[in-house]
Design a protein around this motif. Structure first.
Motif, PDB file in Angstrom:
ATOM      1  N   VAL A  47     -84.886 -54.015 -47.984  1.00  0.00           N
ATOM      2  CA  VAL A  47     -83.576 -54.320 -48.568  1.00  0.00           C
ATOM      3  C   VAL A  47     -82.927 -53.044 -49.107  1.00  0.00           C
ATOM      4  O   VAL A  47     -81.722 -52.824 -48.929  1.00  0.00           O
ATOM      5  N   ALA A  48     -83.731 -52.174 -49.752  1.00  0.00           N
ATOM      6  CA  ALA A  48     -83.175 -50.905 -50.253  1.00  0.00           C
ATOM      7  C   ALA A  48     -82.735 -50.019 -49.083  1.00  0.00           C
ATOM      8  O   ALA A  48     -81.652 -49.430 -49.100  1.00  0.00           O
ATOM      9  N   GLU A  50     -81.803 -50.977 -46.089  1.00  0.00           N
ATOM     10  CA  GLU A  50     -80.600 -51.550 -45.478  1.00  0.00           C
ATOM     11  C   GLU A  50     -79.344 -51.089 -46.230  1.00  0.00           C
ATOM     12  O   GLU A  50     -78.360 -50.651 -45.626  1.00  0.00           O
ATOM     13  N   GLN A  51     -79.405 -51.156 -47.557  1.00  0.00           N
ATOM     14  CA  GLN A  51     -78.246 -50.733 -48.358  1.00  0.00           C
ATOM     15  C   GLN A  51     -77.910 -49.268 -48.152  1.00  0.00           C
ATOM     16  O   GLN A  51     -76.744 -48.899 -48.000  1.00  0.00           O
ATOM     17  N   GLN A  55     -74.517 -47.728 -46.680  1.00  0.00           N
ATOM     18  CA  GLN A  55     -73.725 -46.711 -47.426  1.00  0.00           C
ATOM     19  C   GLN A  55     -73.436 -45.491 -46.564  1.00  0.00           C
ATOM     20  O   GLN A  55     -72.389 -44.863 -46.697  1.00  0.00           O
ATOM     21  N   ARG A  56     -74.391 -45.141 -45.716  1.00  0.00           N
ATOM     22  CA  ARG A  56     -74.235 -43.945 -44.886  1.00  0.00           C
ATOM     23  C   ARG A  56     -73.543 -44.238 -43.559  1.00  0.00           C
ATOM     24  O   ARG A  56     -73.550 -43.399 -42.650  1.00  0.00           O
ATOM     25  N   THR A 212     -89.825 -46.770 -54.497  1.00  0.00           N
ATOM     26  CA  THR A 212     -88.954 -47.293 -53.443  1.00  0.00           C
ATOM     27  C   THR A 212     -88.070 -46.183 -52.889  1.00  0.00           C
ATOM     28  O   THR A 212     -87.915 -46.046 -51.678  1.00  0.00           O
ATOM     29  N   ALA A 213     -87.484 -45.372 -53.785  1.00  0.00           N
ATOM     30  CA  ALA A 213     -86.610 -44.282 -53.327  1.00  0.00           C
ATOM     31  C   ALA A 213     -87.371 -43.309 -52.431  1.00  0.00           C
ATOM     32  O   ALA A 213     -86.845 -42.848 -51.414  1.00  0.00           O
ATOM     33  N   GLU A 214     -88.603 -43.015 -52.795  1.00  0.00           N
ATOM     34  CA  GLU A 214     -89.415 -42.116 -51.961  1.00  0.00           C
ATOM     35  C   GLU A 214     -89.733 -42.747 -50.615  1.00  0.00           C
ATOM     36  O   GLU A 214     -89.667 -42.092 -49.566  1.00  0.00           O
ATOM     37  N   VAL A 216     -87.985 -45.044 -49.036  1.00  0.00           N
ATOM     38  CA  VAL A 216     -86.752 -45.060 -48.239  1.00  0.00           C
ATOM     39  C   VAL A 216     -86.493 -43.667 -47.665  1.00  0.00           C
ATOM     40  O   VAL A 216     -86.139 -43.519 -46.487  1.00  0.00           O
ATOM     41  N   ALA A 217     -86.702 -42.627 -48.480  1.00  0.00           N
ATOM     42  CA  ALA A 217     -86.490 -41.251 -48.014  1.00  0.00           C
ATOM     43  C   ALA A 217     -87.420 -40.921 -46.849  1.00  0.00           C
ATOM     44  O   ALA A 217     -87.018 -40.280 -45.875  1.00  0.00           O
ATOM     45  N   MET A 218     -88.674 -41.381 -46.931  1.00  0.00           N
ATOM     46  CA  MET A 218     -89.624 -41.124 -45.852  1.00  0.00           C
ATOM     47  C   MET A 218     -89.150 -41.772 -44.546  1.00  0.00           C
ATOM     48  O   MET A 218     -89.251 -41.185 -43.466  1.00  0.00           O
ATOM     49  N   LEU A 220     -85.989 -42.635 -43.750  1.00  0.00           N
ATOM     50  CA  LEU A 220     -84.765 -41.965 -43.281  1.00  0.00           C
ATOM     51  C   LEU A 220     -85.107 -40.660 -42.567  1.00  0.00           C
ATOM     52  O   LEU A 220     -84.525 -40.324 -41.538  1.00  0.00           O
ATOM     53  N   GLU A 221     -86.062 -39.936 -43.147  1.00  0.00           N
ATOM     54  CA  GLU A 221     -86.492 -38.682 -42.548  1.00  0.00           C
ATOM     55  C   GLU A 221     -87.048 -38.920 -41.148  1.00  0.00           C
ATOM     56  O   GLU A 221     -86.748 -38.183 -40.210  1.00  0.00           O
TER      57      GLU A 221
ATOM     58  N   SER B   2     -90.073 -35.471 -49.466  1.00  0.00           N
ATOM     59  CA  SER B   2     -89.521 -36.804 -49.667  1.00  0.00           C
ATOM     60  C   SER B   2     -89.058 -36.991 -51.102  1.00  0.00           C
ATOM     61  O   SER B   2     -88.085 -37.692 -51.360  1.00  0.00           O
ATOM     62  N   GLU B   3     -89.753 -36.376 -52.034  1.00  0.00           N
ATOM     63  CA  GLU B   3     -89.379 -36.561 -53.437  1.00  0.00           C
ATOM     64  C   GLU B   3     -88.021 -35.950 -53.742  1.00  0.00           C
ATOM     65  O   GLU B   3     -87.258 -36.490 -54.533  1.00  0.00           O
ATOM     66  N   GLN B   5     -85.558 -35.506 -51.396  1.00  0.00           N
ATOM     67  CA  GLN B   5     -84.613 -36.404 -50.731  1.00  0.00           C
ATOM     68  C   GLN B   5     -84.405 -37.662 -51.554  1.00  0.00           C
ATOM     69  O   GLN B   5     -83.306 -38.196 -51.642  1.00  0.00           O
ATOM     70  N   ALA B   6     -85.477 -38.148 -52.145  1.00  0.00           N
ATOM     71  CA  ALA B   6     -85.430 -39.446 -52.828  1.00  0.00           C
ATOM     72  C   ALA B   6     -84.455 -39.461 -53.994  1.00  0.00           C
ATOM     73  O   ALA B   6     -83.913 -40.511 -54.342  1.00  0.00           O
ATOM     74  N   ILE B   9     -81.070 -41.054 -53.380  1.00  0.00           N
ATOM     75  CA  ILE B   9     -81.025 -42.434 -52.890  1.00  0.00           C
ATOM     76  C   ILE B   9     -80.806 -43.426 -54.030  1.00  0.00           C
ATOM     77  O   ILE B   9     -81.550 -43.417 -55.009  1.00  0.00           O
ATOM     78  N   TRP B  11     -79.516 -47.654 -54.825  1.00  0.00           N
ATOM     79  CA  TRP B  11     -79.193 -48.972 -54.273  1.00  0.00           C
ATOM     80  C   TRP B  11     -79.090 -49.945 -55.439  1.00  0.00           C
ATOM     81  O   TRP B  11     -79.535 -49.649 -56.554  1.00  0.00           O
ATOM     82  N   GLY B  14     -80.665 -56.812 -55.034  1.00  0.00           N
ATOM     83  CA  GLY B  14     -80.248 -57.839 -54.081  1.00  0.00           C
ATOM     84  C   GLY B  14     -79.817 -57.277 -52.749  1.00  0.00           C
ATOM     85  O   GLY B  14     -79.864 -56.070 -52.517  1.00  0.00           O
ATOM     86  N   THR B  15     -79.381 -58.173 -51.887  1.00  0.00           N
ATOM     87  CA  THR B  15     -79.082 -57.786 -50.514  1.00  0.00           C
ATOM     88  C   THR B  15     -77.656 -57.251 -50.412  1.00  0.00           C
ATOM     89  O   THR B  15     -76.882 -57.321 -51.347  1.00  0.00           O
ATOM     90  N   VAL B  16     -77.350 -56.735 -49.245  1.00  0.00           N
ATOM     91  CA  VAL B  16     -76.033 -56.160 -48.984  1.00  0.00           C
ATOM     92  C   VAL B  16     -74.973 -57.261 -49.053  1.00  0.00           C
ATOM     93  O   VAL B  16     -75.171 -58.346 -48.534  1.00  0.00           O
ATOM     94  N   GLU B  20     -69.372 -55.299 -48.234  1.00  0.00           N
ATOM     95  CA  GLU B  20     -69.881 -53.975 -47.858  1.00  0.00           C
ATOM     96  C   GLU B  20     -69.990 -53.865 -46.335  1.00  0.00           C
ATOM     97  O   GLU B  20     -69.668 -52.830 -45.747  1.00  0.00           O
TER      98      GLU B  20
END
Lengths: 231, 231
Positions: A47-48, A50-51, A55-56, A212-214, A216-218, A220-221, B2-3, B5-6, B9, B11, B14-16, B20
């Motif tokens: 879900v994170a 997807e958002q 956004q991008r 979660t942010a890490e 998601v970054a992995m 995306l990379e 990754s850290e 980049q993270a 990020i 969000w 909940g869902t999109v 959006e």
């Protein structure tokens, strides 16, 4: 009116070519298949992601229990209540939790994810999908797609079971342990039903170790490294 | 890596949200449900419309027999051959052509179209879908969607049966007439199975009277008038 408009309309024989879709959406359709234990963090990641993708400027869509189990893969009761199916019909087509039903559940999800990816979207599926055979079958229908192979990216959310069980957001582990203690099986993955870890997943993410942010970054990379999304 | 980049990020819970998706894709997700006899021109219209939409920058996808009957709604034989289903399992989940199977076929297609439309795409479905009840059920799941009603546009391809039968691109009418003459029913829509015409379709297009370009122009005009695509 329509006749005037119609002069501006042209099209070619046959269906839209994959490269036309890629040019429009500025991305390559693909399926990101999240697999892991209940509570491992699959849906949170999906879900994170997807958002962030949206956004991008990337078109993405999560398939998960919320939009599948009440619709496409509804159980017999929902089919009787909302569709007026007879009991026989509902039992035949509705999905419960036997081994056969689980296999059909994952089969249908694999087919739908493939359609989404074929349309040019990034399909994110978030299901335990514990059996290697079922995940491999989903991969196969992507890789053997008639109009050309579709990328299938298996993301193993490898969070250890004790971490998942501590989180237990829906109280399901407790329920399963109690059922087993009472001598009644529940067929719950990781407790009294096996989880077969992926052998060669494209990515492995342990949400006990990464945020979660890490995570998601992995992902995306990885997608950028394969040219599936912009870096 | 990754850290770092993270940190970029973010969000929300909940869902999109539908708005959006609309902002990203610059369109409103919707299902265009083509219905009509075999040979009426449904697929020709849908495939041409899909191309023109994509040329104009709209994300669209056709669901039809080609991508559904060999995958999501495959018959028992395909499930046995390609998935290793047992005969019992394949007969249970595979779809043939009985009334029950046809109903389930259209039910699954309605659910998948809804998922596509929910993702923000224009889903174009091209199936005979002869029964009013089944089409109305597909409409209902769109209009009662939890995150907000999804437009469901029923396009009745009303080409007269004698025109369809003259075209008979797959020789199916001939086969059906021969079967009936030989005293064996085939359950073929328009010959020995009813086609229930839509009562209040959003659009009616007779491809015996209008060219494909004109039909596509009529649909584009309709979509623009409802603000679903750019004029």
């Amino acid at each position: 009116m329509s006749e005037i408009q119609a002069t501006k309309i042209t099209w070619h024989e046959g269906t839209v070519r994959p490269e036309e879709r890629r040019a429009l959406l500025k991305q390559t359709g693909a399926t990101l298949w999240f697999t892991g234990l209940s509570g491992s963090g699959k849906s949170t990641l999906a879900v994170a992601l997807e958002q962030v993708l949206i956004q991008r400027g990337h078109a993405a869509y999560v398939l998960d229990g919320d939009n599948i189990r009440f619709g496409l893969n509804a159980g017999p009761k929902i089919l009787m209540d909302t569709r007026g199916y007879s009991e026989t019909q509902a039992k035949r087509f509705g999905l419960a939790f036997s081994a056969e039903d689980r296999e059909e559940n994952i089969r249908r999800i694999g087919e739908v994810a493939k359609l989404f990816a074929d349309s040019g979207l990034l399909a994110l599926t978030s299901f335990i999908s514990p059996y290697r055979k079922d995940r491999d079958a989903a991969r196969k229908i992507h890789e053997s797609n008639k109009a050309g192979a579709i990328p299938f990216i298996e993301i193993y959310v490898s969070t250890a079971i004790d971490v998942c069980e501590q989180r237990d957001p829906k109280g399901l582990y407790k329920q399963a342990r109690d059922a087993v203690a009472a001598g009644k099986g529940m067929g719950f993955t990781g407790v009294d039903d096996p989880y077969e870890a992926p052998v060669n997943p494209e990515l492995t993410i342990d949400t006990g170790k990464y945020s979660t942010a890490e995570g998601v970054a992995m992902i995306l990379e990885y997608l950028a490294s394969k040219g599936l999304v912009n870096a």
